[in-house]
Write a protein that holds these residues in place. Structure first.
Motif, short mmCIF file in Angstrom:
data_model
loop_
_atom_site.label_atom_id
_atom_site.label_comp_id
_atom_site.label_asym_id
_atom_site.label_seq_id
_atom_site.Cartn_x
_atom_site.Cartn_y
_atom_site.Cartn_z
N ALA A 1 15.71 58.13 40.86
CA ALA A 1 14.94 58.36 42.08
C ALA A 1 15.85 58.49 43.30
O ALA A 1 16.81 57.74 43.46
CB ALA A 1 13.94 57.22 42.29
N ASN A 2 15.51 59.47 44.13
CA ASN A 2 16.24 59.72 45.38
C ASN A 2 17.74 59.87 45.16
O ASN A 2 18.55 59.34 45.92
CB ASN A 2 15.96 58.59 46.39
N GLN B 1 26.30 63.91 46.89
CA GLN B 1 26.42 63.92 48.35
C GLN B 1 26.40 62.51 48.93
O GLN B 1 27.16 62.20 49.85
CB GLN B 1 25.31 64.79 48.96
N GLN B 2 25.52 61.64 48.40
CA GLN B 2 25.48 60.25 48.88
C GLN B 2 26.80 59.53 48.59
O GLN B 2 27.32 58.81 49.45
CB GLN B 2 24.35 59.48 48.20
N TRP C 1 21.91 53.14 42.49
CA TRP C 1 23.32 53.22 42.08
C TRP C 1 24.20 53.42 43.31
O TRP C 1 25.23 52.75 43.47
CB TRP C 1 23.51 54.34 41.07
N CYS C 2 23.80 54.31 44.18
CA CYS C 2 24.59 54.59 45.39
C CYS C 2 24.67 53.37 46.29
O CYS C 2 25.74 53.06 46.83
CB CYS C 2 24.01 55.79 46.13
N TYR C 3 23.58 52.62 46.45
CA TYR C 3 23.60 51.38 47.23
C TYR C 3 24.51 50.34 46.58
O TYR C 3 25.23 49.62 47.27
CB TYR C 3 22.21 50.80 47.40
N LEU D 1 21.17 65.35 40.89
CA LEU D 1 22.62 65.26 40.74
C LEU D 1 23.32 65.58 42.05
O LEU D 1 24.21 64.84 42.49
CB LEU D 1 23.10 66.19 39.63
N ARG D 2 22.92 66.65 42.70
CA ARG D 2 23.54 67.03 43.98
C ARG D 2 23.32 65.95 45.03
O ARG D 2 24.23 65.62 45.79
CB ARG D 2 23.00 68.37 44.45
#
Length: 188
Positions: A105-106, A139-140, A111-113, A134-135
């Protein structure tokens, strides 16, 4: 700091964390481990859940050094009989924490956090067949300005189909490490 000369791929377990912790500092400086985070298997009293316990062991072993962080595959519930209910509950919590990090999601926001929460973590991109997700993830992660690691797996056709979605994405001056993972190599 010297340039790393060896990029070991580890799944954090008690023995691997202890071995890494015991290495001499100059040897640690020559390594850039890429560690697959998984739920820590043993409950103990104190703070933090199974994923936090794993990351605590990673930090204890590597100190202030940067490490590549990948995500172990999600585990399915086991038929294993646990010694007690605390261990069964801990295992269930570990499965849910890892599953949450695998949520696309998003753009894999969880994972990014998780990666963003510690500046020593250099992210391994989590592949998905959904090009937009994926993009968004790339980017994040690129916005953290730490570099990116792409792990291309043989069993996934070297992720060629998925990586095509990133062909026109500008990553600017970011450091990129590409790992070609042959995975388990069997003898024939």
């Amino acid at each position: 700091m010297s340039t790393p000369k060896y990029f070991p791929s580890l799944t954090i377990r008690q023995s691997e964390a202890e071995a890494l912790r015991r290495l001499a500092e100059p040897i640690k400086d020559s390594l850039f481990p890429i560690i697959r985070v998984q739920a820590w298997p043993h409950p103990k009293k104190g703070e933090g859940g199974p994923v936090q316990r794993s990351t605590d062991h990673i930090a204890g072993a590597g100190g202030a050094r940067r490490v590549g962080i990948d995500l172990a595959p999600p585990l399915t519930p086991s038929d294993k009989a646990y010694r007690n209910q605390d261990r069964a509950d801990w295992a269930a919590l570990g499965r849910s924490e890892i599953a949450a990090l695998h949520n696309p999601a998003n753009g894999y926001q969880a994972w990014c956090y998780f990666i963003a929460s510690d500046e020593r973590r250099i992210p391994v991109v989590q592949w998905t067949d959904d090009a937009l997700i994926l993009r968004a993830q790339v980017q994040q992660l690129a916005a953290l300005n730490r570099g990116l690691i792409f792990r291309f797996r043989r069993s996934q056709g070297w992720n060629l189909v998925q990586s095509a979605a990133l062909a026109d994405l500008s990553l600017g001056q970011h450091h990129i490490l590409m790992v070609y993972d042959y995975e388990q190599i069997g003898l024939r």
